[in-house]
Write an enzyme that holds these catalytic residues in place. Structure first.
Site, PDB file in Angstrom:
ATOM      1  N   ASP A  30     -26.307 -43.176  10.595  1.00 57.03           N
ATOM      2  CA  ASP A  30     -27.392 -43.722   9.781  1.00 57.03           C
ATOM      3  C   ASP A  30     -26.996 -43.544   8.323  1.00 57.03           C
ATOM      4  O   ASP A  30     -26.517 -42.473   7.926  1.00 57.03           O
ATOM      5  CB  ASP A  30     -28.696 -42.981  10.079  1.00 57.03           C
ATOM      6  CG  ASP A  30     -29.889 -43.616   9.402  1.00 57.03           C
ATOM      7  OD1 ASP A  30     -29.922 -43.650   8.153  1.00 57.03           O
ATOM      8  OD2 ASP A  30     -30.795 -44.080  10.109  1.00 57.03           O
ATOM      9  N   ASN A  86     -39.044 -45.599  16.867  1.00 58.78           N
ATOM     10  CA  ASN A  86     -40.292 -46.109  16.286  1.00 58.78           C
ATOM     11  C   ASN A  86     -40.541 -47.552  16.714  1.00 58.78           C
ATOM     12  O   ASN A  86     -39.594 -48.335  16.820  1.00 58.78           O
ATOM     13  CB  ASN A  86     -40.211 -46.053  14.753  1.00 58.78           C
ATOM     14  CG  ASN A  86     -39.891 -44.666  14.240  1.00 58.78           C
ATOM     15  OD1 ASN A  86     -40.414 -43.684  14.733  1.00 58.78           O
ATOM     16  ND2 ASN A  86     -39.021 -44.587  13.256  1.00 58.78           N
ATOM     17  N   GLN A  93     -41.305 -48.311  11.805  1.00 59.39           N
ATOM     18  CA  GLN A  93     -40.131 -49.101  12.160  1.00 59.39           C
ATOM     19  C   GLN A  93     -39.838 -50.046  11.007  1.00 59.39           C
ATOM     20  O   GLN A  93     -40.712 -50.776  10.547  1.00 59.39           O
ATOM     21  CB  GLN A  93     -40.367 -49.898  13.447  1.00 59.39           C
ATOM     22  CG  GLN A  93     -39.144 -50.664  13.904  1.00 59.39           C
ATOM     23  CD  GLN A  93     -39.365 -51.455  15.182  1.00 59.39           C
ATOM     24  OE1 GLN A  93     -40.485 -51.582  15.670  1.00 59.39           O
ATOM     25  NE2 GLN A  93     -38.294 -52.016  15.714  1.00 59.39           N
ATOM     26  N   HIS A  99     -33.935 -49.274  18.193  1.00 65.74           N
ATOM     27  CA  HIS A  99     -32.898 -48.300  17.875  1.00 65.74           C
ATOM     28  C   HIS A  99     -33.440 -46.888  18.038  1.00 65.74           C
ATOM     29  O   HIS A  99     -34.633 -46.647  17.937  1.00 65.74           O
ATOM     30  CB  HIS A  99     -32.327 -48.511  16.468  1.00 65.74           C
ATOM     31  CG  HIS A  99     -33.338 -48.475  15.373  1.00 65.74           C
ATOM     32  ND1 HIS A  99     -34.227 -49.511  15.120  1.00 65.74           N
ATOM     33  CD2 HIS A  99     -33.597 -47.534  14.439  1.00 65.74           C
ATOM     34  CE1 HIS A  99     -34.978 -49.204  14.075  1.00 65.74           C
ATOM     35  NE2 HIS A  99     -34.616 -48.012  13.653  1.00 65.74           N
ATOM     36  N   PHE A 100     -32.531 -45.990  18.320  1.00 68.65           N
ATOM     37  CA  PHE A 100     -32.853 -44.593  18.535  1.00 68.65           C
ATOM     38  C   PHE A 100     -32.127 -43.754  17.493  1.00 68.65           C
ATOM     39  O   PHE A 100     -30.914 -43.892  17.322  1.00 68.65           O
ATOM     40  CB  PHE A 100     -32.423 -44.159  19.947  1.00 68.65           C
ATOM     41  CG  PHE A 100     -33.230 -44.812  21.024  1.00 68.65           C
ATOM     42  CD1 PHE A 100     -34.229 -44.103  21.687  1.00 68.65           C
ATOM     43  CD2 PHE A 100     -33.018 -46.136  21.368  1.00 68.65           C
ATOM     44  CE1 PHE A 100     -34.994 -44.715  22.679  1.00 68.65           C
ATOM     45  CE2 PHE A 100     -33.781 -46.757  22.353  1.00 68.65           C
ATOM     46  CZ  PHE A 100     -34.767 -46.040  23.009  1.00 68.65           C
ATOM     47  N   HIS A 101     -32.876 -42.888  16.818  1.00 67.93           N
ATOM     48  CA  HIS A 101     -32.308 -41.956  15.853  1.00 67.93           C
ATOM     49  C   HIS A 101     -31.971 -40.665  16.591  1.00 67.93           C
ATOM     50  O   HIS A 101     -32.835 -40.098  17.261  1.00 67.93           O
ATOM     51  CB  HIS A 101     -33.318 -41.606  14.755  1.00 67.93           C
ATOM     52  CG  HIS A 101     -33.677 -42.739  13.855  1.00 67.93           C
ATOM     53  ND1 HIS A 101     -33.109 -42.895  12.614  1.00 67.93           N
ATOM     54  CD2 HIS A 101     -34.556 -43.752  14.006  1.00 67.93           C
ATOM     55  CE1 HIS A 101     -33.627 -43.968  12.033  1.00 67.93           C
ATOM     56  NE2 HIS A 101     -34.501 -44.507  12.861  1.00 67.93           N
TER      57      HIS A 101
END
Length: 141
Positions: A30, A86, A93, A99-101
């Site tokens: 990220d 989110n 979001q 997407h996944f953090h």
């Protein structure tokens, strides 16, 4: 679906710091680096949110999450790891490509990230919890 910044990253139109890739998913750092090793995992097949993501795509995400999480653990040995996803503007979001953090957490967090989780356990009794669970369960398809 509108082409998002993540679609452009997958296609190589925008550079990224790749962590992992297979035929179905792509993981990269990220840009914000909330903590050291903060990584995003996205499916190559775009969908805007969890509600519109098919089971096959989620299967590939589910298989890749522990692969990336264990690589982060092996590399930085964090004290914990948040996996955050989110859905919708109200849930923060900002890119409408699911997407996944994966955010490593460190005991002595010098990066300033403070994850707050407030509970309402004292405000909701067991009868209310049973009612909420039954309402959700009635809509499982």
């Amino acid at each position: 679906m509108t082409k998002t910044i993540f679609s452009k990253i997958i296609n190589g139109d925008i550079p990224s710091f790749k962590v992992y890739e297979n035929d179905y998913v792509y993981a990269f750092l990220d840009i914000s680096q909330v903590s050291k090793g903060h990584t995003l995992l996205i499916p190559k097949k775009p969908s805007p949110n969890i509600y519109e993501t098919d089971a096959e795509t989620m299967k590939h995400i589910g298989e890749a999450l522990p692969v990336v999480a264990n690589a982060i653990k092996k590399t930085f040995n964090p004290d914990g790891l948040n996996i955050i996803q989110n859905n919708g503007e109200y849930a923060s979001q900002s890119v409408f490509h699911i997407h996944f953090h994966l955010i490593p957490r460190y005991e002595n967090d010098i990066d300033g990230f403070g994850y707050q989780w407030e509970t309402n356990e004292s405000r909701i009794d067991d009868a209310q919890k049973a009612d909420i669970a039954a309402q959700i369960a009635s809509n499982i398809e």
